[in-house]
Design a protein around this motif. Sequence first.
Motif, PDB file in Angstrom:
ATOM      1  N   ARG A 160     -30.872 -40.505  24.860  1.00 33.69           N
ATOM      2  CA  ARG A 160     -31.797 -40.221  25.966  1.00 33.69           C
ATOM      3  C   ARG A 160     -32.525 -41.460  26.482  1.00 33.69           C
ATOM      4  N   PHE A 161     -32.806 -42.417  25.604  1.00 31.98           N
ATOM      5  CA  PHE A 161     -33.703 -43.509  25.979  1.00 31.98           C
ATOM      6  C   PHE A 161     -33.039 -44.860  26.202  1.00 31.98           C
ATOM      7  N   ALA A 162     -31.804 -45.058  25.741  1.00 35.73           N
ATOM      8  CA  ALA A 162     -31.175 -46.378  25.864  1.00 35.73           C
ATOM      9  C   ALA A 162     -30.780 -46.667  27.310  1.00 35.73           C
ATOM     10  N   ASP A 163     -30.715 -47.955  27.651  1.00 36.27           N
ATOM     11  CA  ASP A 163     -30.263 -48.355  28.986  1.00 36.27           C
ATOM     12  C   ASP A 163     -28.780 -48.092  29.179  1.00 36.27           C
ATOM     13  N   SER A 164     -28.001 -48.288  28.120  1.00 32.59           N
ATOM     14  CA  SER A 164     -26.573 -47.949  28.130  1.00 32.59           C
ATOM     15  C   SER A 164     -26.205 -47.358  26.777  1.00 32.59           C
ATOM     16  N   VAL A 165     -25.270 -46.411  26.801  1.00 35.93           N
ATOM     17  CA  VAL A 165     -24.805 -45.734  25.591  1.00 35.93           C
ATOM     18  C   VAL A 165     -23.284 -45.853  25.559  1.00 35.93           C
ATOM     19  N   HIS A 166     -22.722 -46.050  24.364  1.00 39.50           N
ATOM     20  CA  HIS A 166     -21.252 -46.078  24.304  1.00 39.50           C
ATOM     21  C   HIS A 166     -20.748 -45.512  22.988  1.00 39.50           C
ATOM     22  N   THR A 167     -19.562 -44.924  23.078  1.00 35.46           N
ATOM     23  CA  THR A 167     -18.835 -44.517  21.888  1.00 35.46           C
ATOM     24  C   THR A 167     -17.828 -45.614  21.546  1.00 35.46           C
ATOM     25  N   VAL A 168     -17.145 -45.440  20.420  1.00 32.69           N
ATOM     26  CA  VAL A 168     -16.261 -46.485  19.922  1.00 32.69           C
ATOM     27  C   VAL A 168     -14.796 -46.253  20.287  1.00 32.69           C
ATOM     28  N   SER A 169     -14.552 -45.338  21.231  1.00 30.28           N
ATOM     29  CA  SER A 169     -13.217 -45.184  21.822  1.00 30.28           C
ATOM     30  C   SER A 169     -13.330 -44.346  23.087  1.00 30.28           C
ATOM     31  N   PRO A 170     -12.439 -44.555  24.050  1.00 34.70           N
ATOM     32  CA  PRO A 170     -12.472 -43.757  25.278  1.00 34.70           C
ATOM     33  C   PRO A 170     -12.244 -42.268  25.043  1.00 34.70           C
ATOM     34  N   SER A 171     -11.304 -41.911  24.166  1.00 33.46           N
ATOM     35  CA  SER A 171     -11.002 -40.494  23.943  1.00 33.46           C
ATOM     36  C   SER A 171     -12.138 -39.783  23.231  1.00 33.46           C
ATOM     37  N   TYR A 172     -12.826 -40.472  22.316  1.00 34.95           N
ATOM     38  CA  TYR A 172     -13.977 -39.839  21.658  1.00 34.95           C
ATOM     39  C   TYR A 172     -15.077 -39.572  22.678  1.00 34.95           C
ATOM     40  N   LYS A 173     -15.232 -40.449  23.655  1.00 40.06           N
ATOM     41  CA  LYS A 173     -16.206 -40.188  24.717  1.00 40.06           C
ATOM     42  C   LYS A 173     -15.891 -38.872  25.418  1.00 40.06           C
TER      43      LYS A 173
ATOM     44  N   GLY B 104     -16.998 -45.325  27.104  1.00 38.69           N
ATOM     45  CA  GLY B 104     -16.140 -45.277  25.927  1.00 38.69           C
ATOM     46  C   GLY B 104     -15.355 -46.565  25.819  1.00 38.69           C
ATOM     47  N   ILE B 105     -15.627 -47.352  24.781  1.00 36.40           N
ATOM     48  CA  ILE B 105     -14.978 -48.658  24.605  1.00 36.40           C
ATOM     49  C   ILE B 105     -14.351 -48.698  23.213  1.00 36.40           C
ATOM     50  N   LEU B 106     -13.055 -48.938  23.171  1.00 37.87           N
ATOM     51  CA  LEU B 106     -12.337 -48.934  21.901  1.00 37.87           C
ATOM     52  C   LEU B 106     -12.766 -50.100  21.019  1.00 37.87           C
ATOM     53  N   ASN B 107     -13.029 -49.806  19.746  1.00 46.40           N
ATOM     54  CA  ASN B 107     -13.295 -50.866  18.778  1.00 46.40           C
ATOM     55  C   ASN B 107     -12.081 -51.778  18.645  1.00 46.40           C
ATOM     56  N   GLY B 108     -12.327 -52.958  18.123  1.00 52.61           N
ATOM     57  CA  GLY B 108     -11.249 -53.893  17.853  1.00 52.61           C
ATOM     58  C   GLY B 108     -10.973 -54.004  16.362  1.00 52.61           C
TER      59      GLY B 108
ATOM     60  N   LYS C 151     -11.068 -58.324  23.666  1.00 51.51           N
ATOM     61  CA  LYS C 151     -10.915 -57.356  24.754  1.00 51.51           C
ATOM     62  C   LYS C 151     -12.086 -56.372  24.756  1.00 51.51           C
ATOM     63  N   SER C 152     -12.488 -55.902  23.579  1.00 49.03           N
ATOM     64  CA  SER C 152     -13.597 -54.948  23.483  1.00 49.03           C
ATOM     65  C   SER C 152     -14.904 -55.570  23.962  1.00 49.03           C
ATOM     66  N   VAL C 153     -15.172 -56.794  23.528  1.00 47.16           N
ATOM     67  CA  VAL C 153     -16.447 -57.431  23.878  1.00 47.16           C
ATOM     68  C   VAL C 153     -16.459 -57.857  25.346  1.00 47.16           C
ATOM     69  N   ASP C 154     -15.300 -58.147  25.922  1.00 45.33           N
ATOM     70  CA  ASP C 154     -15.246 -58.318  27.378  1.00 45.33           C
ATOM     71  C   ASP C 154     -15.793 -57.075  28.076  1.00 45.33           C
ATOM     72  N   GLU C 155     -15.408 -55.901  27.577  1.00 41.33           N
ATOM     73  CA  GLU C 155     -15.904 -54.648  28.146  1.00 41.33           C
ATOM     74  C   GLU C 155     -17.393 -54.465  27.871  1.00 41.33           C
ATOM     75  N   TYR C 156     -17.865 -54.908  26.714  1.00 40.31           N
ATOM     76  CA  TYR C 156     -19.306 -54.854  26.423  1.00 40.31           C
ATOM     77  C   TYR C 156     -20.091 -55.620  27.492  1.00 40.31           C
ATOM     78  N   TYR C 157     -19.640 -56.837  27.766  1.00 49.54           N
ATOM     79  CA  TYR C 157     -20.349 -57.660  28.751  1.00 49.54           C
ATOM     80  C   TYR C 157     -20.301 -57.024  30.137  1.00 49.54           C
ATOM     81  N   ARG C 158     -19.161 -56.463  30.475  1.00 51.74           N
ATOM     82  CA  ARG C 158     -18.989 -55.907  31.822  1.00 51.74           C
ATOM     83  C   ARG C 158     -19.756 -54.597  32.010  1.00 51.74           C
ATOM     84  N   LEU C 159     -19.711 -53.711  30.997  1.00 48.52           N
ATOM     85  CA  LEU C 159     -20.254 -52.362  31.161  1.00 48.52           C
ATOM     86  C   LEU C 159     -21.624 -52.159  30.525  1.00 48.52           C
ATOM     87  N   LEU C 160     -21.926 -52.899  29.460  1.00 46.34           N
ATOM     88  CA  LEU C 160     -23.141 -52.631  28.684  1.00 46.34           C
ATOM     89  C   LEU C 160     -24.223 -53.681  28.872  1.00 46.34           C
ATOM     90  N   TYR C 161     -23.841 -54.928  28.855  1.00 50.57           N
ATOM     91  CA  TYR C 161     -24.834 -55.995  28.790  1.00 50.57           C
ATOM     92  C   TYR C 161     -25.336 -56.436  30.158  1.00 50.57           C
TER      93      TYR C 161
END
Length: 518
Positions: free
Chosen positions: A221-234, A267-271, A498-508
């Motif tokens: 509820r309170f975070a600026d961005s939320v993510h799961t550790v895979s797209p399908s789990y999202k 949803g961003i897949l772990n590496g 690849k995962s952390v590229d997505e972190y920077y793009r979508l989360l950070y």
Amino acid sequence: MTNFLFVASENDAINNCKVGGVGDVIRDVPIQISDRGDQVHVVVPSYSRLHLSGKLVRKLEIELKGETYVSCIYEVPGKEARSNITHYVIHHPEIEAGNIGGIYHHDEEPFFTDVVKYIIFCTSVAEAINRGVFGKLDIVHLHDWHSSLLLFLKNYHPEYKTLERLRFIYCIHNLALQGIRPFENSYSSLKNWFPEVNFSYEDLRDPRYPDCFNLMAMGIRFADSVHTVSPSYKQDVLLPSDAPEFIGGEGLEEDLRKADKDKRFHGILNGSNYHGLNEIKKNQLFQNIVTTIFRQLQNESDRSKAEFLAHTGEKVVPLVKKKPKFICASVARLTEQKFYFFKRTPESLLQILDRLAEVGGVYVLLGTGAADYESLLRDISYKRDNFIFINAQCEKVVNSIYRDSDLYFMPSLFEPCGISQMLAMRHGQPCLVHHTGGLKDTVQHVHTGFTFEGKTYDEKVYNMVESFKEALHFFHNDKTTWKQIQLNARNMRFTWKKSVDEYYRLLYSSNNLEVQIA
């Protein structure tokens, strides 16, 4: 340079601080961030032991229960020295070592002890931020419910207004564990620990238990961005659970849908780590198991446990010299998530063992966990000679399982991401997995491994056994296809870059943060 703080319950970059996949993530993601030239601080609880190898940085005075608590933050060495990464632990006598991997507590009242120690931990982290221990921070990356109290402090505690200028990211590793405790009338209640803090009950309330707060919900509820550790789990958690046929949002699906609608949910897949693969020696599995068993026997005072160790050793010793014709293996905590199918339908495991026996194969399962699961697997071990249950933890045995087995078996009821299948696949080992969550994103049927699914529970169990038979068929009767599956598995690369590229793009990213992807 962007300055990050990672807050979690585990960190495998330091010694003796890992139970599950969270530890792997907290070990590997900061390396990727530091390689981009950014600064990372990582803080976890001390669990009454991890501070012993550290250097005291500061004593922290915090107000809890109307009293002044004094905790200490220590800088501790990592397993490997890395530029731009600093590791810390928070020590306080009530942040105790748990009975699960020396980290988590298993109580009759769920989360009773753990909520207490993570309240002390998170408040200490907030105070360390206030005191500038981590420098001028930009982003705080929180992991699972153990760290989400920082968002409660940010929103409601007058002493921690400094947190409001930071960007908070919240990672859901396992939505099934939510840190639910009463608002009042319990030692672990929110009102007991923060009697003078005014907060909104409605904002913190658990959807299913109205007299309780939910720490997982706070993160969502309170975070600026939320993510799961895979797209399908999202996608899974956006839907309500219908156990055991389907495990979804576990009561928090409405919160997750709102976060998704607000474009805060990803949803961003772990590496996985692909370094040092050749350091693990081949054909050492059974030797390592024997060594582990005999070491445990020397220290085991419980007669029944000693008898089971001796029983397992008797089965393993002959295999040191004469390797089985097929090795199936699993490594996991013994929980409902990992082995529900075996617990509810033990005949399915017996059918698999009988099929293995026909081809001279064995099933090696390593793990500790819930008492009823341990008891079930010990009983089956006594009944089936080709079931080798290693009721212990040993890193050498785990590494040998990934190196030496022919088929890795993950019959998880649900799986946010899964790391084991990646670790097995990097050695060219096909996996047999339930087609759920992150396993959907990593294993393809008769391409990199084998999968099973079904519309009903009975259909899932039936298909699990049939898929196992199918895997054995390819191994014995179609070597060309089997070798291609092995090659495909080995060639898969789930990289952290690849995962952390997505972190920077979508989360950070935010309006006031310059984002650079290496």
